[in-house]
Design a protein around this motif. Structure first.
Motif, PDB file in Angstrom:
ATOM      1  N   PRO A 110       0.812  -1.226   0.000  1.00 44.82           N
ATOM      2  CA  PRO A 110       0.000   0.000   0.000  1.00 44.82           C
ATOM      3  C   PRO A 110       0.844   1.274   0.000  1.00 44.82           C
ATOM      4  CG  PRO A 110      -0.262  -1.199   2.080  1.00 44.82           C
ATOM      5  CD  PRO A 110       0.595  -2.037   1.191  1.00 44.82           C
ATOM      6  N   ARG A 111       0.267   2.329  -0.615  1.00 44.58           N
ATOM      7  CA  ARG A 111       0.950   3.625  -0.657  1.00 44.58           C
ATOM      8  C   ARG A 111       0.104   4.697   0.011  1.00 44.58           C
ATOM      9  NH1 ARG A 111       4.518   1.051  -1.721  1.00 44.58           N
ATOM     10  NH2 ARG A 111       6.060   1.159  -3.367  1.00 44.58           N
ATOM     11  N   HIS A 112      -0.924   4.283   0.769  1.00 46.60           N
ATOM     12  CA  HIS A 112      -1.675   5.248   1.551  1.00 46.60           C
ATOM     13  C   HIS A 112      -1.757   4.734   2.987  1.00 46.60           C
ATOM     14  CE1 HIS A 112      -4.833   7.822   3.108  1.00 46.60           C
ATOM     15  NE2 HIS A 112      -4.616   8.619   2.074  1.00 46.60           N
ATOM     16  N   PRO A 113      -1.527   5.612   3.970  1.00 48.80           N
ATOM     17  CA  PRO A 113      -1.509   5.133   5.363  1.00 48.80           C
ATOM     18  C   PRO A 113      -2.821   4.489   5.807  1.00 48.80           C
ATOM     19  CG  PRO A 113      -1.368   7.539   5.247  1.00 48.80           C
ATOM     20  CD  PRO A 113      -1.167   7.021   3.867  1.00 48.80           C
TER      21      PRO A 113
ATOM     22  N   ASP B  10       2.413  19.251   8.466  1.00 45.63           N
ATOM     23  CA  ASP B  10       1.602  20.462   8.363  1.00 45.63           C
ATOM     24  C   ASP B  10       0.869  20.564   7.028  1.00 45.63           C
ATOM     25  OD1 ASP B  10       2.030  21.334  10.864  1.00 45.63           O
ATOM     26  OD2 ASP B  10       3.720  22.662  10.357  1.00 45.63           O
ATOM     27  N   ASP B  11       1.535  20.123   5.948  1.00 45.88           N
ATOM     28  CA  ASP B  11       0.903  20.281   4.631  1.00 45.88           C
ATOM     29  C   ASP B  11      -0.314  19.362   4.456  1.00 45.88           C
ATOM     30  OD1 ASP B  11       2.496  18.075   4.694  1.00 45.88           O
ATOM     31  OD2 ASP B  11       3.419  18.372   2.726  1.00 45.88           O
ATOM     32  N   CYS B  12      -0.490  18.361   5.346  1.00 46.64           N
ATOM     33  CA  CYS B  12      -1.661  17.478   5.250  1.00 46.64           C
ATOM     34  C   CYS B  12      -2.899  18.136   5.822  1.00 46.64           C
ATOM     35  CB  CYS B  12      -1.417  16.178   6.020  1.00 46.64           C
ATOM     36  SG  CYS B  12       0.031  15.269   5.468  1.00 46.64           S
ATOM     37  N   ARG B  13      -2.722  19.193   6.600  1.00 43.15           N
ATOM     38  CA  ARG B  13      -3.835  19.752   7.372  1.00 43.15           C
ATOM     39  C   ARG B  13      -4.585  20.857   6.647  1.00 43.15           C
ATOM     40  NH1 ARG B  13       0.363  18.824  11.311  1.00 43.15           N
ATOM     41  NH2 ARG B  13      -0.184  16.889  12.378  1.00 43.15           N
ATOM     42  N   THR B  14      -4.081  21.296   5.490  1.00 42.81           N
ATOM     43  CA  THR B  14      -4.782  22.340   4.740  1.00 42.81           C
ATOM     44  C   THR B  14      -4.879  21.943   3.276  1.00 42.81           C
ATOM     45  OG1 THR B  14      -2.667  23.433   4.458  1.00 42.81           O
ATOM     46  CG2 THR B  14      -4.109  24.298   6.196  1.00 42.81           C
ATOM     47  N   GLY B  15      -5.881  22.503   2.596  1.00 45.82           N
ATOM     48  CA  GLY B  15      -6.013  22.308   1.154  1.00 45.82           C
ATOM     49  C   GLY B  15      -6.487  20.914   0.797  1.00 45.82           C
ATOM     50  N   GLU B  16      -6.945  20.780  -0.445  1.00 48.80           N
ATOM     51  CA  GLU B  16      -7.392  19.485  -0.934  1.00 48.80           C
ATOM     52  C   GLU B  16      -6.200  18.597  -1.220  1.00 48.80           C
ATOM     53  OE1 GLU B  16     -10.739  18.157  -1.925  1.00 48.80           O
ATOM     54  OE2 GLU B  16     -11.047  19.482  -0.224  1.00 48.80           O
ATOM     55  N   VAL B  17      -6.375  17.291  -0.997  1.00 45.83           N
ATOM     56  CA  VAL B  17      -5.306  16.348  -1.328  1.00 45.83           C
ATOM     57  C   VAL B  17      -5.868  15.367  -2.357  1.00 45.83           C
ATOM     58  CG1 VAL B  17      -3.612  14.749  -0.398  1.00 45.83           C
ATOM     59  CG2 VAL B  17      -4.512  16.561   1.055  1.00 45.83           C
ATOM     60  N   PRO B  18      -5.739  15.697  -3.644  1.00 46.01           N
ATOM     61  CA  PRO B  18      -6.331  14.828  -4.676  1.00 46.01           C
ATOM     62  C   PRO B  18      -5.487  13.581  -4.911  1.00 46.01           C
ATOM     63  CG  PRO B  18      -5.200  16.666  -5.704  1.00 46.01           C
ATOM     64  CD  PRO B  18      -5.023  16.830  -4.224  1.00 46.01           C
ATOM     65  N   LEU B  19      -6.078  12.601  -5.637  1.00 42.49           N
ATOM     66  CA  LEU B  19      -5.325  11.413  -6.042  1.00 42.49           C
ATOM     67  C   LEU B  19      -4.215  11.833  -6.991  1.00 42.49           C
ATOM     68  CD1 LEU B  19      -7.948   8.661  -6.969  1.00 42.49           C
ATOM     69  CD2 LEU B  19      -6.235   8.523  -5.171  1.00 42.49           C
ATOM     70  N   ARG B  20      -3.021  11.280  -6.789  1.00 42.89           N
ATOM     71  CA  ARG B  20      -1.923  11.566  -7.705  1.00 42.89           C
ATOM     72  C   ARG B  20      -1.440  10.261  -8.307  1.00 42.89           C
ATOM     73  NH1 ARG B  20       2.547  14.505  -4.826  1.00 42.89           N
ATOM     74  NH2 ARG B  20       2.107  12.950  -3.239  1.00 42.89           N
TER      75      ARG B  20
ATOM     76  N   GLY C 158       3.685   3.198 -12.651  1.00 43.05           N
ATOM     77  CA  GLY C 158       3.014   1.907 -12.659  1.00 43.05           C
ATOM     78  C   GLY C 158       1.513   2.053 -12.764  1.00 43.05           C
ATOM     79  N   GLY C 159       1.015   3.310 -12.874  1.00 42.30           N
ATOM     80  CA  GLY C 159      -0.414   3.505 -13.111  1.00 42.30           C
ATOM     81  C   GLY C 159      -1.273   3.505 -11.869  1.00 42.30           C
ATOM     82  N   ARG C 160      -0.684   3.310 -10.698  1.00 45.71           N
ATOM     83  CA  ARG C 160      -1.492   3.353  -9.489  1.00 45.71           C
ATOM     84  C   ARG C 160      -1.596   4.800  -9.012  1.00 45.71           C
ATOM     85  NH1 ARG C 160       2.062   0.357  -5.012  1.00 45.71           N
ATOM     86  NH2 ARG C 160       0.149   0.795  -3.888  1.00 45.71           N
ATOM     87  N   ALA C 161      -2.519   5.050  -8.098  1.00 40.59           N
ATOM     88  CA  ALA C 161      -2.712   6.412  -7.624  1.00 40.59           C
ATOM     89  C   ALA C 161      -2.926   6.429  -6.122  1.00 40.59           C
ATOM     90  CB  ALA C 161      -3.913   7.050  -8.326  1.00 40.59           C
ATOM     91  N   THR C 162      -2.446   7.485  -5.466  1.00 36.17           N
ATOM     92  CA  THR C 162      -2.648   7.640  -4.032  1.00 36.17           C
ATOM     93  C   THR C 162      -2.979   9.088  -3.722  1.00 36.17           C
ATOM     94  OG1 THR C 162      -1.636   7.517  -1.839  1.00 36.17           O
ATOM     95  CG2 THR C 162      -0.161   7.961  -3.677  1.00 36.17           C
ATOM     96  N   ALA C 163      -3.717   9.293  -2.649  1.00 41.63           N
ATOM     97  CA  ALA C 163      -4.028  10.662  -2.225  1.00 41.63           C
ATOM     98  C   ALA C 163      -3.142  11.066  -1.056  1.00 41.63           C
ATOM     99  CB  ALA C 163      -5.503  10.775  -1.851  1.00 41.63           C
ATOM    100  N   CYS C 164      -2.023  10.375  -0.853  1.00 36.96           N
ATOM    101  CA  CYS C 164      -1.157  10.725   0.276  1.00 36.96           C
ATOM    102  C   CYS C 164       0.024  11.560  -0.197  1.00 36.96           C
ATOM    103  CB  CYS C 164      -0.656   9.474   0.975  1.00 36.96           C
ATOM    104  SG  CYS C 164       0.353   9.867   2.411  1.00 36.96           S
ATOM    105  N   LEU C 165       0.280  12.683   0.519  1.00 40.52           N
ATOM    106  CA  LEU C 165       1.410  13.548   0.162  1.00 40.52           C
ATOM    107  C   LEU C 165       2.733  12.919   0.561  1.00 40.52           C
ATOM    108  CD1 LEU C 165      -0.094  16.940   1.402  1.00 40.52           C
ATOM    109  CD2 LEU C 165       0.157  16.181  -0.977  1.00 40.52           C
TER     110      LEU C 165
END
Lengths: 343, 363
Positions: free
Chosen positions: A256-259, A306-316, A320-327
């Motif tokens: 996994p690439r998202h907590p 700190d950067d997780c606490r503001t603004g939208e966090v879209p899927l990136r 390999g074509g997978r996507a995660t919304a984690c910074l």
């Protein structure tokens, strides 16, 4: 299927959901149950949509089929089935799509089947209405379907009522109904959750076999990660009404690439590996009326900065074509490496 | 063992006794011998008109030993009788046959208050097993006063202590069950079970109704409480991963009988009963290749407990059934040279089954 007449993307995907938003009006306020969800189901493939209760996975599925509860409504987005946006169709047009194009299998077959109607008639209903079959032809088709889904002695069982069937057999009836008009995609809402593990195994294998034979696609909603691994090639993980990770099943569930996905994988007791103690995800799921700003998972996340606490966090998109919304998805790599070292 | 089947009672019963006697009986805290619980089906009038009383044999001749301080798992499909067995052991359902011993002493059908106190239960659904009209403090206080667990002036402090034990704070005493999440309710249910200072905790599917991430907290709690309080735990679960995580030994139940008992790791590594093998092979694994279409781990549905097959009750679904299995009901017997591993299959410990066992495990 006339594949030549369609554009490239539509040819590969039977279903495309774009930026779907569903809201529920409640006494306490507006619940953003589904908040900007996009995914595709590849033709002939199976997509698993996983998440815990309240993550919005069932609402997403209901929005796709247009069977939302009365207090919920779609506020924006597209649900493209073979290029047609189901959200723009009126009731009559929707009824023509449900059955021949898209159908559904529910979690509880006992409450989804009509208890006072013979099983055979319930399966035959679809072909009679949608395909214009005569009574005799529909019965023939029903018997063939019952054989295909592994109901023994179909001639006798045709006249039985749902209560005369076991849980596994009822779910086979549901599958026969879903298949009756040869749809392109079947939406499955936790179809094996109410079943025993041996019966679950039978049903999952049956579904996989039917997909291979008829090329039907599946969208499979469940909370059970190993079940996803058994039936799906692609998986999308939902948290707090949003997608937080998606990709190939082997990538997402084993690496996994998202907590949040990492937390799910770590908190479930692993059949293959016994830990001293399980690691639950701390805290509880977010309010969907006033969701936390920034990444919705940050209040429960070990990696939050700190950067997780503001603004939208879209899927990136990752390599390999997978996507995660984690910074800070690289932290998952470190955590997994530490887990492996600890073994 | 086989008294439910009069034809086999003599020989099978005799074979049974040495098997159990060979096991280390010293640590046995709670034992069931030939335990049976039946439910009459349909009305009495119907039974008289048919000249037959239809009996649902939920538990049909169970021999089981729960050792002091261990965590024993009871696994099986729905309808196997595992919950009914748990109710009988906890004294909530009188058995129709057989005996239950606690610490060597036979427990009567109507148990004394003290005997009831010793064995407490946690149920599956924390939404329906708590009284919605009572605050947590009211519920615990009632229990503590009725059973005279602590002097009256210590009821409140002991209740707070119980909540601390299950990871809730004192403020929860004045709250109603509806104010808690599912995981917290299950903590309250565990606190209620612990209030009477039981020696045995019977947990019937305690995490099945909870989300995965919440399950982990309850499983960790049960594990910690065992260590802290020296509890004996009987865990009923259909989830074998949970069982593997929490339990020392596993008993596998099928149609009202125990068909295999072994230490957990041994059962997972070397299952001897074909039913156990099927059950293990049916579990989906994270590492699985998607779209497996081969034959299922086990075919068919379990037979109805109203019409249990004669002979071995698993033979209708068994991949290795022989003519002998129709005639003889296999007794739960110990593996030669290993009294801790028991199985109720004619071929469980014969060399021929060793090769047969390898095949389904590949699935």
């Amino acid at each position: 299927m006339n594949e030549q007449s369609m554009s490239g993307a539509q040819m590969n995907n039977v279903l495309e959901v774009n930026d779907l938003r569903v809201q529920i009006t409640s006494r306490r306020g507006l619940v953003r149950a589904v908040d900007g969800v996009s995914f595709e189901v590849p033709r002939g493939g199976a997509l698993g949509l996983v998440g815990e209760s309240g993550s919005g996975k069932s609402m997403t599925l209901r929005a796709v089929l247009g069977v939302l509860p009365p207090e919920a409504h779609v506020v924006s987005g597209q649900v493209l089935l073979d290029g047609t946006d189901l959200l723009t169709l009126n009731q009559a047009s929707l009824n023509r799509v449900r059955g021949p194009k898209i159908s559904m299998i529910f979690q509880e077959p006992m409450s989804a089947l009509n208890p006072v109607m013979r099983v055979g008639q319930q399966i035959a209903e679809g072909p009679r209405i949608h395909l214009g079959y005569s009574r005799a032809r529909a019965e023939e088709r029903t018997l063939e379907l019952m054989r295909r889904v592994g109901i023994p002695d179909p001639e006798r069982r045709y006249r039985a009522y749902p209560h005369e069937f076991s849980g596994g057999m009822r779910q086979r009836v549901m599958i026969a109904i879903a298949l009756a008009c040869e749809p392109e995609i079947i939406l499955c809402d936790e179809p094996t959750t109410a079943l025993d593990v041996t019966i679950q195994d039978q049903i999952l294998r049956l579904l996989a076999q039917l997909c291979q034979e008829s090329g039907v696609s599946l969208m499979f909603v469940t909370h059970d990660l190993p079940v996803v691994a058994q039936i799906c090639q692609q998986v999308a993980v939902m948290y707090g009404g949003q997608l937080v990770e998606r990709g190939a099943v082997r990538d997402v569930l084993l690496d996994p690439r998202h907590p949040y996905t990492l937390g799910l994988v770590r908190s479930a007791p692993d059949f293959e590996y016994v830990q001293d103690s399980l690691r639950p995800i701390p805290g509880s799921p977010p309010s969907l009326i006033t969701p936390p700003p920034g990444c919705r998972f940050h209040p429960r996340c070990d990696f939050a900065e700190d950067d997780c606490r503001t603004g939208e966090v879209p899927l990136r998109i990752l390599p390999g074509g997978r996507a995660t919304a984690c910074l800070h998805h690289e932290r998952c790599l470190e955590a997994l490496a530490a887990d492996r070292a600890a073994r | 063992m086989s008294a439910g089947n009069p034809r086999g009672a003599g020989t099978a019963g005799d074979a049974q006794v040495p098997a159990q006697a060979g096991a280390p009986a010293a640590g046995a805290l709670l034992t069931a011998r030939d335990l049976a619980v039946f439910f009459p089906v349909g009305t009495q009038l119907m039974a008289r008109m048919r000249h037959t009383e239809r009996l649902l044999r939920a538990v049909d001749g169970v021999d089981l030993e729960v050792r002091r301080g261990e965590a024993l798992a009871l696994v099986g499909e729905s309808g196997s009788g595992k919950s009914t067995l748990a109710l009988a052991l906890a004294g909530l359902r009188p058995p129709d046959r057989g005996e239950i011993r606690y610490d060597g002493r036979v427990l009567p059908g109507r148990r004394s208050r003290d005997d009831r106190r010793r064995i407490q239960m946690v149920f599956q659904d924390p939404y329906s097993s708590l009284n919605p009209r009572l605050t947590v403090g009211g519920m615990l206080g009632e229990l503590l006063r009725v059973h005279h667990v602590v002097p009256r002036d210590e009821v409140r402090s002991f209740s707070a202590e119980l909540l601390r034990l299950v990871g809730l704070d004192e403020g929860a005493l004045s709250a109603y069950p509806r104010q808690f999440s599912g995981g917290q309710r299950q903590r309250v249910a565990i606190a209620r079970a612990l209030a009477l200072r039981p020696e045995v905790l019977v947990a019937d599917e305690p995490v099945s109704a909870l989300d995965v991430s919440v399950q982990a907290t309850i499983l960790n709690l049960l594990r910690d409480l065992r260590g802290e309080l020296g509890l004996t735990l009987l865990l009923i679960s259909h989830n074998l991963a949970v069982v593997r995580h929490l339990c020392d030994r596993v008993a596998v139940m099928y149609l009202g009988r125990i068909v295999e008992v072994a230490p957990t790791e041994q059962l997972f590594r070397d299952p001897r009963h074909p039913y156990t093998r099927g059950l293990l092979a049916a579990i989906p694994r994270l590492t699985e290749q998607a779209g497996e279409t081969g034959p299922p781990a086990m075919a068919g549905d379990p037979p109805s407990p109203l019409a249990i097959p004669a002979g071995c009750r698993f033979r209708t679904r068994c991949p290795m059934a022989q003519p002998r299995c129709e005639q003889e009901d296999p007794a739960l017997t110990a593996r030669p040279a290993d009294p801790g591993h028991l199985a109720a299959c004619h071929f469980a410990f014969t060399p021929a089954s060793a090769s047969a066992s390898a095949a389904p495990e590949q699935a």
